[in-house]
Design a protein around this motif. Structure first.
Motif, mmCIF file in Angstrom:
data_model
loop_
_atom_site.group_PDB
_atom_site.id
_atom_site.type_symbol
_atom_site.label_atom_id
_atom_site.label_comp_id
_atom_site.label_asym_id
_atom_site.label_seq_id
_atom_site.Cartn_x
_atom_site.Cartn_y
_atom_site.Cartn_z
ATOM 1 N N ALA A 1 0.856 -1.189 0.000
ATOM 2 C CA ALA A 1 0.000 0.000 0.000
ATOM 3 C C ALA A 1 0.891 1.237 0.000
ATOM 4 N N VAL A 2 1.089 1.805 -1.194
ATOM 5 C CA VAL A 2 1.988 2.943 -1.336
ATOM 6 C C VAL A 2 1.434 3.871 -2.403
ATOM 7 N N GLY A 3 1.693 5.161 -2.227
ATOM 8 C CA GLY A 3 1.247 6.156 -3.186
ATOM 9 C C GLY A 3 2.394 6.644 -4.056
ATOM 10 N N ARG A 4 2.044 7.426 -5.053
ATOM 11 C CA ARG A 4 3.026 7.944 -6.002
ATOM 12 C C ARG A 4 4.099 8.781 -5.308
ATOM 13 N N SER A 5 3.689 9.681 -4.423
ATOM 14 C CA SER A 5 4.657 10.567 -3.770
ATOM 15 C C SER A 5 5.597 9.788 -2.848
#
Length: 191
Positions: free
Chosen positions: A141-145
């Protein structure tokens, strides 16, 4: 009740505190804490130390108590401050390793000489968005930033530049020098 810093266990401990209190390249907080201990050893009480170092008496008492309880380790910052990381080191390593893999949409040569891709709708080059989507597909679970911060911290490049210059064609000629050697250079502007 008067609070004093306990005397150093040995001469080495006292020397470390003296050296740290006069250090120029050490962290400012550590130097200030060592000065508190040294001033207490010289006979100054908590209010005088607070005035000398321009801090509150509560701060001086806090660090004197920690030094009395833990010794030299009491002058260091406690670990575990701030927000905990949401992803583990193992997940960070998997994201970094993902960059080194071939993107699923990149064309490859088959042994018979034809081009093919695992997934033609997938990106042919890694971008932050495609890396974040691939990491989410692997269960991270990781975002672009956050992917960007991880890669910048590791010094990893997540995309190839000038991808149009790659060719397996033996007759391919890469782009050469500029069109004219007589083109004047642009004058640098004064600042």
């Amino acid at each position: 009740m008067v609070l004093w810093a306990r005397p150093g266990c040995d001469e080495d401990g006292r020397a470390v505190v003296r050296r740290l209190s006069r250090a120029r390249k050490a962290p400012r907080d550590a130097v200030m804490r060592a000065r508190m201990i040294e001033l207490s050893w010289s006979g100054l009480r908590v209010p005088a130390i607070a005035v000398e170092l321009d801090c509150s008496q509560k701060t001086v008492r806090c660090w004197l108590h920690r030094f009395n309880r833990l010794g030299l380790q009491g002058l260091e910052d406690l670990g575990g401050q701030g927000r905990k990381r949401r992803i583990t080191e193992e997940e960070r390593s998997r994201i970094i390793a993902l960059v080194k893999t071939v993107p699923p949409g990149r064309l490859r040569w088959e042994p018979v000489g034809e081009l093919w891709a695992f997934d033609e709708s997938a990106p042919s080059e890694w971008t932050l968005d495609s890396l974040a989507a691939a990491a989410r597909a692997e269960g991270i679970a990781v975002g672009r930033s956050q992917v960007r911060r991880i890669l910048l911290a590791e010094g990893v490049r997540w995309r190839r530049t000038r991808s149009w210059t790659r060719s397996k064609d033996p007759d391919f000629v890469p782009k050469g020098q500029g069109s004219s050697a007589f083109t004047p250079t642009r004058p640098s502007a004064r600042r």
